[in-house]
Design an enzyme around this catalytic site. Structure first.
Site, PDB file in Angstrom:
ATOM      1  N   PRO A   2       0.800  -1.229   0.000  1.00 14.68           N
ATOM      2  CA  PRO A   2       0.000   0.000   0.000  1.00 14.68           C
ATOM      3  C   PRO A   2       0.830   1.277   0.000  1.00 14.68           C
ATOM      4  O   PRO A   2       1.632   1.508   0.896  1.00 14.68           O
ATOM      5  CB  PRO A   2      -0.829  -0.119   1.280  1.00 14.68           C
ATOM      6  CG  PRO A   2      -0.112  -1.080   2.151  1.00 14.68           C
ATOM      7  CD  PRO A   2       0.720  -1.953   1.273  1.00 14.68           C
ATOM      8  N   GLU A   3       0.648   2.077  -1.033  1.00 15.14           N
ATOM      9  CA  GLU A   3       1.229   3.418  -1.098  1.00 15.14           C
ATOM     10  C   GLU A   3       0.051   4.375  -1.125  1.00 15.14           C
ATOM     11  O   GLU A   3      -1.074   3.964  -0.834  1.00 15.14           O
ATOM     12  CB  GLU A   3       2.131   3.540  -2.344  1.00 15.14           C
ATOM     13  CG  GLU A   3       3.240   2.476  -2.335  1.00 15.14           C
ATOM     14  CD  GLU A   3       4.185   2.528  -3.534  1.00 15.14           C
ATOM     15  OE1 GLU A   3       4.329   3.609  -4.134  1.00 15.14           O
ATOM     16  OE2 GLU A   3       4.762   1.489  -3.872  1.00 15.14           O
ATOM     17  N   LYS A  61       1.007   7.863   3.504  1.00 18.20           N
ATOM     18  CA  LYS A  61       0.564   6.484   3.693  1.00 18.20           C
ATOM     19  C   LYS A  61      -0.058   6.260   5.066  1.00 18.20           C
ATOM     20  O   LYS A  61      -0.416   5.134   5.400  1.00 18.20           O
ATOM     21  CB  LYS A  61       1.753   5.531   3.506  1.00 18.20           C
ATOM     22  CG  LYS A  61       2.443   5.661   2.153  1.00 18.20           C
ATOM     23  CD  LYS A  61       3.730   4.850   2.123  1.00 18.20           C
ATOM     24  CE  LYS A  61       4.653   5.340   1.026  1.00 18.20           C
ATOM     25  NZ  LYS A  61       5.991   4.723   1.109  1.00 18.20           N
ATOM     26  N   ARG A 282      16.312  -2.832  -2.135  1.00 16.20           N
ATOM     27  CA  ARG A 282      15.075  -3.178  -2.823  1.00 16.20           C
ATOM     28  C   ARG A 282      15.395  -3.215  -4.318  1.00 16.20           C
ATOM     29  O   ARG A 282      16.542  -3.149  -4.697  1.00 16.20           O
ATOM     30  CB  ARG A 282      13.967  -2.177  -2.511  1.00 16.20           C
ATOM     31  CG  ARG A 282      14.484  -0.776  -2.216  1.00 16.20           C
ATOM     32  CD  ARG A 282      13.480   0.289  -2.365  1.00 16.20           C
ATOM     33  NE  ARG A 282      12.555   0.446  -1.268  1.00 16.20           N
ATOM     34  CZ  ARG A 282      12.746   1.141  -0.160  1.00 16.20           C
ATOM     35  NH1 ARG A 282      13.909   1.715   0.049  1.00 16.20           N
ATOM     36  NH2 ARG A 282      11.813   1.308   0.736  1.00 16.20           N
TER      37      ARG A 282
END
Length: 295
Positions: A2-3, A61, A282
DNA sequence: CCTGCCGCCTGCGCGC
DNA sequence: TGCGCGCAGGCGGCAG
Protein backbone atom coordinates in the site's frame (compact mmCIF):
# COMPACT_ATOMS: atom_id res chain seq x y z
CA UNK A 1 2.15 -2.91 -1.06
CA UNK A 2 0.00 0.00 0.00
CA UNK A 3 1.23 3.42 -1.10
CA UNK A 4 -0.79 6.63 -1.34
CA UNK A 5 -3.43 5.45 -3.87
CA UNK A 6 -4.06 2.20 -1.99
CA UNK A 7 -4.27 3.95 1.37
CA UNK A 8 -6.67 6.53 -0.08
CA UNK A 9 -8.92 3.74 -1.42
CA UNK A 10 -8.96 2.27 2.08
CA UNK A 11 -9.63 5.67 3.66
CA UNK A 12 -12.65 6.18 1.41
CA UNK A 13 -13.96 2.75 2.27
CA UNK A 14 -13.64 3.45 5.97
CA UNK A 15 -15.27 6.86 5.59
CA UNK A 16 -18.26 5.08 4.04
CA UNK A 17 -18.45 2.10 6.38
CA UNK A 18 -17.02 3.29 9.72
CA UNK A 19 -17.52 7.05 10.03
CA UNK A 20 -20.48 8.02 12.19
CA UNK A 21 -20.38 4.79 14.17
CA UNK A 22 -19.68 4.42 17.89
CA UNK A 23 -17.10 1.88 19.06
CA UNK A 24 -18.44 -0.67 21.48
CA UNK A 25 -15.49 -3.03 21.81
CA UNK A 26 -11.91 -3.30 20.59
CA UNK A 27 -10.00 -6.58 20.68
CA UNK A 28 -6.24 -6.76 20.11
CA UNK A 29 -5.14 -10.23 19.04
CA UNK A 30 -1.46 -9.48 18.41
CA UNK A 31 0.48 -7.05 20.55
CA UNK A 32 2.83 -6.01 17.74
CA UNK A 33 -0.15 -4.35 16.06
CA UNK A 34 -0.22 -1.77 18.88
CA UNK A 35 3.54 -1.63 19.59
CA UNK A 36 3.52 2.16 19.04
CA UNK A 37 0.83 2.56 21.66
CA UNK A 38 2.46 3.42 25.01
CA UNK A 39 0.02 1.61 27.28
CA UNK A 40 -0.11 -1.66 25.34
CA UNK A 41 -3.11 -3.73 24.16
CA UNK A 42 -5.29 -3.42 27.28
CA UNK A 43 -4.92 0.35 27.42
CA UNK A 44 -5.62 0.63 23.69
CA UNK A 45 -8.83 -1.37 24.04
CA UNK A 46 -9.99 0.64 27.06
CA UNK A 47 -9.18 4.05 25.57
CA UNK A 48 -11.46 3.54 22.55
CA UNK A 49 -14.56 2.12 24.20
CA UNK A 50 -17.60 4.36 23.68
CA UNK A 51 -15.95 6.84 21.30
CA UNK A 52 -17.55 7.74 17.97
CA UNK A 53 -15.67 7.87 14.67
CA UNK A 54 -16.34 11.23 13.03
CA UNK A 55 -14.04 11.24 9.98
CA UNK A 56 -11.23 9.40 8.26
CA UNK A 57 -8.19 11.47 7.34
CA UNK A 58 -4.94 10.69 5.55
CA UNK A 59 -1.48 12.10 5.00
CA UNK A 60 0.82 10.13 2.70
CA UNK A 61 0.56 6.48 3.69
CA UNK A 62 -0.81 7.21 7.16
CA UNK A 63 -4.50 7.38 7.92
CA UNK A 64 -6.31 8.23 11.12
CA UNK A 65 -9.76 7.98 12.61
CA UNK A 66 -10.80 11.41 13.96
CA UNK A 67 -12.93 10.75 17.04
CA UNK A 68 -15.72 12.81 18.61
CA UNK A 69 -13.50 13.24 21.69
CA UNK A 70 -10.91 15.16 19.66
CA UNK A 71 -8.57 12.17 19.85
CA UNK A 72 -7.39 9.95 17.02
CA UNK A 73 -6.56 6.37 16.13
CA UNK A 74 -3.47 6.62 13.96
CA UNK A 75 -2.95 3.71 11.59
CA UNK A 76 -0.33 2.55 9.10
CA UNK A 77 -0.79 -0.48 6.83
CA UNK A 78 2.92 -1.23 6.67
CA UNK A 79 3.61 -3.88 4.03
CA UNK A 80 0.52 -6.03 4.33
CA UNK A 81 -2.08 -4.33 6.53
CA UNK A 82 -5.76 -4.46 5.55
CA UNK A 83 -8.96 -3.05 6.93
CA UNK A 84 -11.93 -5.28 6.18
CA UNK A 85 -15.58 -4.55 6.79
CA UNK A 86 -17.65 -7.53 7.84
CA UNK A 87 -15.15 -9.91 6.21
CA UNK A 88 -16.22 -12.78 8.41
CA UNK A 89 -19.64 -12.69 6.81
CA UNK A 90 -18.83 -11.69 3.24
CA UNK A 91 -15.69 -13.80 2.75
CA UNK A 92 -16.16 -17.11 4.56
CA UNK A 93 -13.46 -18.68 2.40
CA UNK A 94 -10.73 -16.83 4.32
CA UNK A 95 -11.80 -18.26 7.62
CA UNK A 96 -9.90 -21.07 9.28
CA UNK A 97 -11.05 -23.54 11.94
CA UNK A 98 -10.48 -22.23 15.47
CA UNK A 99 -7.17 -23.35 16.99
CA UNK A 100 -9.02 -24.30 20.14
CA UNK A 101 -12.34 -26.07 19.51
CA UNK A 102 -13.59 -24.59 22.79
CA UNK A 103 -13.04 -21.15 21.28
CA UNK A 104 -15.99 -21.58 18.95
CA UNK A 105 -15.26 -18.33 17.12
CA UNK A 106 -13.60 -18.63 13.71
CA UNK A 107 -10.82 -16.15 13.05
CA UNK A 108 -8.50 -15.38 10.17
CA UNK A 109 -4.87 -16.22 11.11
CA UNK A 110 -3.76 -12.66 10.28
CA UNK A 111 -6.48 -10.94 12.28
CA UNK A 112 -4.71 -8.47 14.59
CA UNK A 113 -7.40 -6.04 15.81
CA UNK A 114 -11.21 -6.19 15.73
CA UNK A 115 -13.67 -3.32 16.24
CA UNK A 116 -17.26 -3.96 17.23
CA UNK A 117 -19.79 -1.12 17.13
CA UNK A 118 -22.86 -0.33 19.19
CA UNK A 119 -25.14 -0.41 16.11
CA UNK A 120 -25.00 -4.18 15.53
CA UNK A 121 -23.73 -3.46 12.01
CA UNK A 122 -20.74 -5.14 10.37
CA UNK A 123 -17.57 -5.30 12.43
CA UNK A 124 -14.23 -3.87 11.33
CA UNK A 125 -11.14 -6.09 11.16
CA UNK A 126 -7.50 -5.12 10.82
CA UNK A 127 -5.52 -7.97 9.25
CA UNK A 128 -1.77 -7.91 8.73
CA UNK A 129 0.31 -10.86 7.60
CA UNK A 130 3.74 -9.34 8.25
CA UNK A 131 2.91 -7.10 11.22
CA UNK A 132 4.75 -4.04 9.92
CA UNK A 133 1.49 -2.15 10.24
CA UNK A 134 -0.31 -1.08 13.36
CA UNK A 135 -2.33 1.46 15.30
CA UNK A 136 -1.96 3.82 18.23
CA UNK A 137 -4.36 6.01 20.16
CA UNK A 138 -3.24 9.65 20.01
CA UNK A 139 -4.91 11.98 22.56
CA UNK A 140 -5.90 15.28 20.93
CA UNK A 141 -4.79 14.01 17.53
CA UNK A 142 -7.99 14.43 15.52
CA UNK A 143 -6.65 17.29 13.36
CA UNK A 144 -3.08 16.01 12.97
CA UNK A 145 -1.63 13.29 15.18
CA UNK A 146 1.66 14.42 16.71
CA UNK A 147 3.59 11.25 15.70
CA UNK A 148 3.24 12.20 12.02
CA UNK A 149 3.87 15.93 12.31
CA UNK A 150 7.23 15.33 10.59
CA UNK A 151 5.61 13.69 7.54
CA UNK A 152 5.50 16.01 4.52
CA UNK A 153 2.25 16.87 2.75
CA UNK A 154 1.43 14.52 -0.11
CA UNK A 155 0.75 15.65 -3.71
CA UNK A 156 -3.01 15.14 -3.35
CA UNK A 157 -3.25 17.46 -0.33
CA UNK A 158 -4.91 20.79 -1.28
CA UNK A 159 -2.16 22.58 0.65
CA UNK A 160 0.65 20.74 -1.17
CA UNK A 161 3.26 23.26 -2.35
CA UNK A 162 4.74 21.91 -5.57
CA UNK A 163 7.43 24.54 -6.05
CA UNK A 164 8.55 24.39 -2.42
CA UNK A 165 8.89 20.62 -2.76
CA UNK A 166 10.96 21.04 -5.94
CA UNK A 167 13.24 23.38 -3.99
CA UNK A 168 13.41 20.87 -1.15
CA UNK A 169 14.45 18.09 -3.54
CA UNK A 170 17.15 20.22 -5.16
CA UNK A 171 18.49 21.26 -1.76
CA UNK A 172 19.22 17.66 -0.83
CA UNK A 173 22.55 15.98 -1.52
CA UNK A 174 21.30 12.58 -2.53
CA UNK A 175 19.91 10.56 -5.44
CA UNK A 176 16.45 11.31 -6.82
CA UNK A 177 14.85 7.99 -5.86
CA UNK A 178 16.00 8.36 -2.26
CA UNK A 179 14.42 11.82 -2.18
CA UNK A 180 11.15 10.50 -3.65
CA UNK A 181 11.00 7.78 -1.00
CA UNK A 182 11.84 10.22 1.81
CA UNK A 183 8.47 10.82 3.48
CA UNK A 184 9.72 14.09 5.00
CA UNK A 185 10.28 15.52 1.49
CA UNK A 186 7.05 14.37 -0.18
CA UNK A 187 4.83 11.70 1.29
CA UNK A 188 2.86 8.84 -0.20
CA UNK A 189 5.41 7.59 -2.75
CA UNK A 190 6.75 4.05 -2.31
CA UNK A 191 8.89 1.80 -4.46
CA UNK A 192 6.27 1.10 -7.13
CA UNK A 193 5.22 4.68 -7.83
CA UNK A 194 8.80 5.96 -7.50
CA UNK A 195 9.88 3.69 -10.38
CA UNK A 196 6.78 4.57 -12.42
CA UNK A 197 7.34 8.31 -11.88
CA UNK A 198 10.99 8.13 -12.92
CA UNK A 199 10.11 6.10 -16.03
CA UNK A 200 7.49 8.68 -17.04
CA UNK A 201 9.89 11.57 -16.46
CA UNK A 202 12.74 9.68 -18.20
CA UNK A 203 15.04 10.19 -15.25
CA UNK A 204 17.48 7.61 -13.87
CA UNK A 205 16.93 6.72 -10.23
CA UNK A 206 20.47 7.67 -9.27
CA UNK A 207 20.42 11.21 -10.68
CA UNK A 208 21.92 13.54 -8.05
CA UNK A 209 19.20 15.86 -6.78
CA UNK A 210 21.54 18.80 -6.31
CA UNK A 211 22.47 18.74 -10.00
CA UNK A 212 18.88 18.60 -11.28
CA UNK A 213 17.35 21.68 -12.87
CA UNK A 214 14.05 22.98 -11.55
CA UNK A 215 12.17 21.74 -14.67
CA UNK A 216 13.59 18.23 -14.37
CA UNK A 217 12.90 17.94 -10.65
CA UNK A 218 9.46 19.38 -11.31
CA UNK A 219 8.75 16.85 -14.05
CA UNK A 220 9.53 13.97 -11.70
CA UNK A 221 7.24 15.39 -9.05
CA UNK A 222 4.49 16.05 -11.59
CA UNK A 223 4.84 12.48 -12.89
CA UNK A 224 4.51 11.16 -9.34
CA UNK A 225 1.36 13.20 -8.82
CA UNK A 226 -0.14 12.07 -12.11
CA UNK A 227 0.66 8.38 -11.72
CA UNK A 228 -0.83 8.30 -8.23
CA UNK A 229 -4.02 10.01 -9.41
CA UNK A 230 -4.37 7.45 -12.22
CA UNK A 231 -3.68 4.57 -9.83
CA UNK A 232 -6.31 5.90 -7.43
CA UNK A 233 -8.84 5.98 -10.28
CA UNK A 234 -8.02 2.32 -10.95
CA UNK A 235 -8.59 1.37 -7.33
CA UNK A 236 -4.87 0.96 -6.61
CA UNK A 237 -2.28 -1.66 -7.51
CA UNK A 238 -2.85 -5.29 -6.44
CA UNK A 239 -0.22 -7.95 -7.18
CA UNK A 240 -1.79 -10.50 -4.85
CA UNK A 241 -4.21 -10.72 -1.97
CA UNK A 242 -1.99 -8.53 0.20
CA UNK A 243 -3.66 -5.35 -1.00
CA UNK A 244 -7.43 -5.19 -1.26
CA UNK A 245 -10.01 -2.57 -0.35
CA UNK A 246 -12.28 -2.73 2.72
CA UNK A 247 -14.59 -5.08 0.82
CA UNK A 248 -11.79 -7.45 -0.15
CA UNK A 249 -11.63 -6.33 -3.79
CA UNK A 250 -8.41 -5.81 -5.80
CA UNK A 251 -7.36 -2.70 -7.72
CA UNK A 252 -6.29 -3.06 -11.32
CA UNK A 253 -3.52 -0.47 -11.84
CA UNK A 254 -0.98 -3.32 -12.12
CA UNK A 255 -2.09 -3.54 -15.77
CA UNK A 256 -0.91 0.04 -16.29
CA UNK A 257 2.60 -0.34 -14.87
CA UNK A 258 5.36 0.55 -17.35
CA UNK A 259 8.50 -0.15 -15.29
CA UNK A 260 7.86 -1.74 -11.91
CA UNK A 261 7.98 -5.53 -12.14
CA UNK A 262 8.57 -5.38 -15.92
CA UNK A 263 12.14 -6.76 -15.98
CA UNK A 264 12.93 -8.29 -19.38
CA UNK A 265 9.84 -6.81 -21.05
CA UNK A 266 10.28 -4.18 -23.79
CA UNK A 267 9.95 -0.53 -22.76
CA UNK A 268 6.66 0.72 -24.17
CA UNK A 269 8.36 3.85 -25.50
CA UNK A 270 11.51 2.50 -27.15
CA UNK A 271 11.48 -1.29 -26.98
CA UNK A 272 14.66 -1.59 -24.92
CA UNK A 273 14.33 -4.30 -22.28
CA UNK A 274 13.44 -3.04 -18.81
CA UNK A 275 16.22 -3.74 -16.34
CA UNK A 276 16.13 -4.49 -12.63
CA UNK A 277 18.89 -3.41 -10.28
CA UNK A 278 19.30 -3.66 -6.52
CA UNK A 279 19.12 -0.25 -4.86
CA UNK A 280 18.49 0.66 -1.23
CA UNK A 281 17.94 -3.02 -0.36
CA UNK A 282 15.07 -3.18 -2.82
CA UNK A 283 14.59 -3.40 -6.59
CA UNK A 284 14.67 -0.56 -9.08
CA UNK A 285 13.08 -1.11 -12.49
CA UNK A 286 13.98 1.25 -15.32
CA UNK A 287 14.57 1.59 -19.04
CA UNK A 288 18.34 1.83 -19.64
CA UNK A 289 17.73 3.77 -22.88
CA UNK A 290 15.11 6.31 -21.75
CA UNK A 291 16.61 6.70 -18.30
CA UNK A 292 20.34 7.24 -18.77
CA UNK A 293 22.60 6.65 -15.78
CA UNK A 294 24.48 9.73 -14.53
CA UNK A 295 28.24 9.83 -15.11
C1' DC B 1 22.10 18.65 10.98
C1' DC B 2 22.41 15.41 7.34
C1' DT B 3 22.68 10.92 4.91
C1' DG B 4 22.27 6.11 4.66
C1' DC B 5 22.03 1.53 6.65
C1' DC B 6 19.94 -2.08 9.79
C1' DG B 7 16.37 -4.73 11.91
C1' DC B 8 11.82 -5.79 12.28
C1' DC B 9 8.24 -9.61 10.15
C1' DT B 10 5.85 -13.72 7.28
C1' DG B 11 5.12 -16.46 3.24
C1' DC B 12 6.40 -17.94 -1.14
C1' DG B 13 9.27 -19.66 -4.84
C1' DC B 14 13.52 -21.41 -6.10
C1' DG B 15 17.72 -24.35 -6.21
C1' DC B 16 20.17 -28.11 -4.39
C1' DT C 1 10.99 -34.59 -0.36
C1' DG C 2 12.73 -31.11 2.49
C1' DC C 3 15.28 -27.36 3.76
C1' DG C 4 17.68 -23.02 3.55
C1' DC C 5 17.87 -18.85 1.29
C1' DG C 6 16.54 -14.64 -1.17
C1' DC C 7 13.03 -11.59 -1.87
C1' DA C 8 9.02 -8.55 -1.04
C1' DG C 9 9.86 -3.23 1.35
C1' DG C 10 7.95 0.91 4.96
C1' DC C 11 9.66 2.92 8.80
C1' DG C 12 12.02 4.14 13.29
C1' DG C 13 16.27 4.31 15.24
C1' DC C 14 20.86 5.16 15.14
C1' DA C 15 25.75 5.34 13.43
C1' DG C 16 28.96 8.13 11.19
Amino acid sequence: VPELPEVEVVRRGLETHAAGRRIDRVQVFHERAVRRHEGGPADFEAALRGLRIDHLRRRGKYLWFALDSGDAILAHLGMSGQFRIGAARTHPEILVPPADPQDGEQRHPHLRIRFTFDDAGPLLDFLDQRTFGGMQFVPGGAELPEPIAHIALDPLDPAFDRDATVARIRAKHTEIKRALLDQTVVSGVGNIYADESLWRAKVHYQRPTDRMTRPVAGSVLDAATQVMIEALDAGGTSFDELYVNVNGESGYFDRSLHAYGQEGRPCERCGTLIRREAFMNRSSFFCPHCQRAPR
